[in-house]
Design a protein around this motif. Structure first.
Motif, PDB file in Angstrom:
ATOM      1  N   LEU A 153       0.827  -1.208   0.000  1.00  0.00           N
ATOM      2  CA  LEU A 153       0.000   0.000   0.000  1.00  0.00           C
ATOM      3  C   LEU A 153       0.858   1.253   0.000  1.00  0.00           C
ATOM      4  O   LEU A 153       0.325   2.359   0.073  1.00  0.00           O
ATOM      5  N   THR A 154       2.174   1.104  -0.079  1.00  0.00           N
ATOM      6  CA  THR A 154       3.096   2.233  -0.049  1.00  0.00           C
ATOM      7  C   THR A 154       3.924   2.252  -1.331  1.00  0.00           C
ATOM      8  O   THR A 154       3.659   1.517  -2.283  1.00  0.00           O
ATOM      9  N   ALA A 155       4.960   3.109  -1.321  1.00  0.00           N
ATOM     10  CA  ALA A 155       5.835   3.227  -2.497  1.00  0.00           C
ATOM     11  C   ALA A 155       6.621   1.951  -2.768  1.00  0.00           C
ATOM     12  O   ALA A 155       7.130   1.759  -3.878  1.00  0.00           O
ATOM     13  N   ASP A 156       6.740   1.062  -1.774  1.00  0.00           N
ATOM     14  CA  ASP A 156       7.454  -0.208  -1.979  1.00  0.00           C
ATOM     15  C   ASP A 156       6.779  -1.072  -3.032  1.00  0.00           C
ATOM     16  O   ASP A 156       7.404  -1.979  -3.588  1.00  0.00           O
ATOM     17  N   ARG A 157       5.512  -0.802  -3.289  1.00  0.00           N
ATOM     18  CA  ARG A 157       4.804  -1.578  -4.308  1.00  0.00           C
ATOM     19  C   ARG A 157       5.455  -1.397  -5.677  1.00  0.00           C
ATOM     20  O   ARG A 157       5.543  -2.344  -6.456  1.00  0.00           O
ATOM     21  N   GLY A 158       5.918  -0.177  -5.965  1.00  0.00           N
ATOM     22  CA  GLY A 158       6.598   0.070  -7.235  1.00  0.00           C
ATOM     23  C   GLY A 158       7.875  -0.733  -7.359  1.00  0.00           C
ATOM     24  O   GLY A 158       8.186  -1.264  -8.433  1.00  0.00           O
ATOM     25  N   GLN A 159       8.628  -0.849  -6.249  1.00  0.00           N
ATOM     26  CA  GLN A 159       9.850  -1.653  -6.281  1.00  0.00           C
ATOM     27  C   GLN A 159       9.533  -3.125  -6.509  1.00  0.00           C
ATOM     28  O   GLN A 159      10.272  -3.831  -7.211  1.00  0.00           O
ATOM     29  N   ALA A 160       8.430  -3.583  -5.918  1.00  0.00           N
ATOM     30  CA  ALA A 160       8.024  -4.972  -6.127  1.00  0.00           C
ATOM     31  C   ALA A 160       7.695  -5.208  -7.597  1.00  0.00           C
ATOM     32  O   ALA A 160       8.052  -6.247  -8.173  1.00  0.00           O
ATOM     33  N   MET A 161       7.026  -4.249  -8.239  1.00  0.00           N
ATOM     34  CA  MET A 161       6.680  -4.403  -9.649  1.00  0.00           C
ATOM     35  C   MET A 161       7.928  -4.443 -10.534  1.00  0.00           C
ATOM     36  O   MET A 161       7.994  -5.186 -11.518  1.00  0.00           O
ATOM     37  N   VAL A 162       8.932  -3.644 -10.165  1.00  0.00           N
ATOM     38  CA  VAL A 162      10.183  -3.656 -10.932  1.00  0.00           C
ATOM     39  C   VAL A 162      10.851  -5.022 -10.831  1.00  0.00           C
ATOM     40  O   VAL A 162      11.338  -5.577 -11.822  1.00  0.00           O
ATOM     41  N   SER A 163      10.879  -5.584  -9.631  1.00  0.00           N
ATOM     42  CA  SER A 163      11.499  -6.900  -9.437  1.00  0.00           C
ATOM     43  C   SER A 163      10.738  -7.986 -10.197  1.00  0.00           C
ATOM     44  O   SER A 163      11.346  -8.870 -10.814  1.00  0.00           O
ATOM     45  N   ILE A 164       9.412  -7.911 -10.169  1.00  0.00           N
ATOM     46  CA  ILE A 164       8.605  -8.898 -10.896  1.00  0.00           C
ATOM     47  C   ILE A 164       8.828  -8.765 -12.402  1.00  0.00           C
ATOM     48  O   ILE A 164       8.954  -9.764 -13.111  1.00  0.00           O
TER      49      ILE A 164
END
Length: 285
Positions: A153-164
């Motif tokens: 629910l935070t900005a970490d979601r964008g980092q997760a999408m990059v890794s995926i």
């Protein structure tokens, strides 16, 4: 007219047949490749050349699309979409790092950058999408399993999408495709007890945060009031110190106002005329 045509057919029969065959062969040699597609020319089952190959730095209209010649019956044209395509992942449950089950909806966008490899490994674009679906599913589970529900629910979601995206792109290269983007459309808790429990925790956290803010506000208000009172006292002290007689007069007037100006009071006060308390009534003498 009819007899003329019949006679012409009988006289030029071989020529007309040869002309018709030539036109059919010519049409078979010519094909048109649109700007939105790239074509692999397959000769006797083996890729021979690529027409209108995807090249990111080449301007539109300069990539080789248009009329293409091929050898009839020997060469086959396999058309491959050049545009950005989507892979939708069916809604599924994923367990986060804090052991919460999530209902996740995700999709990926890709394009074919190596049509020859795609033809040799998958055959068609649809087969590429079918191959990427389980890979996206696996990479999504692995990556989200390392993260908490709150981080999604935070900005970490964008980092997760990059890794995926990086993980999926590595697998997609084996099929001649490039993954451009991966997005999670929705990440919800399942209906029932988990969802109600999450709402309760969130409500409690918000209430605690509100109580902390109110307590901080009250503390700041008290500090401001105390500071203002101290400054007022200092101002009074400085002012009265400059004129002690005025300060004595001011205190007497405040006392008289409090003693004699009370409304509804039936108290009687008996004082002698020379009482020190009434000194200011006599001009302070």
């Amino acid at each position: 007219m009819e007899q003329t045509l019949i006679r012409l057919w009988q006289e030029q029969k071989a020529v007309l047949i040869a002309l018709a065959v030539g036109i059919v062969v010519l049409l078979s040699c010519v094909t048109v490749v649109g700007e939105q597609e790239q074509a692999v020319i397959v000769r006797l089952g083996e890729p021979n050349r690529v027409v209108n190959r995807f090249r990111p730095q080449v301007d539109f209209g300069q990539t080789g699309a248009g009329i293409v010649l091929r050898i009839p019956f020997i060469e086959q044209v396999v058309r491959i979409d050049k545009r950005v395509l989507d892979v939708d992942l069916e809604r599924q449950q994923v367990t986060s790092a804090d052991q919460r089950r999530l209902e996740v909806d995700a999709y990926a966008r890709f394009r074919v950058i190596d049509p020859v490899k795609m033809y040799e490994t998958a055959g068609t674009v649809d087969k590429v999408a079918e191959q990427l679906q389980p890979i996206l599913n696996s990479v999504l589970r692995q990556e989200l399993g390392k993260r908490t529900f709150g981080s999604l629910l935070t900005a970490d979601r964008g980092q997760a999408m990059v890794s995926i995206r990086k993980g999926l792109d590595k697998e997609a290269r084996e099929y001649g495709a490039q993954v451009i983007d991966v997005r999670i459309k929705r990440a919800d808790l399942p209906d029932g007890a988990p969802l109600e429990s999450a709402f309760t925790r969130m409500s409690t956290a918000r209430q605690q945060e509100a109580a902390t803010i109110r307590a901080g506000g009250r503390k700041n208000a008290q500090i401001i009031e105390a500071t203002a009172a101290a400054e007022a006292a200092k101002i009074y002290a400085d002012s009265f110190g400059k004129d002690p007689e005025f300060y004595d007069f001011y205190r007497a007037m405040r006392s008289y106002d409090y003693t004699f100006a009370q409304k509804g009071s039936s108290t009687s006060i008996v004082l002698s005329p020379d009482n020190a308390y009434l000194r200011q009534f006599k001009g302070g003498k």
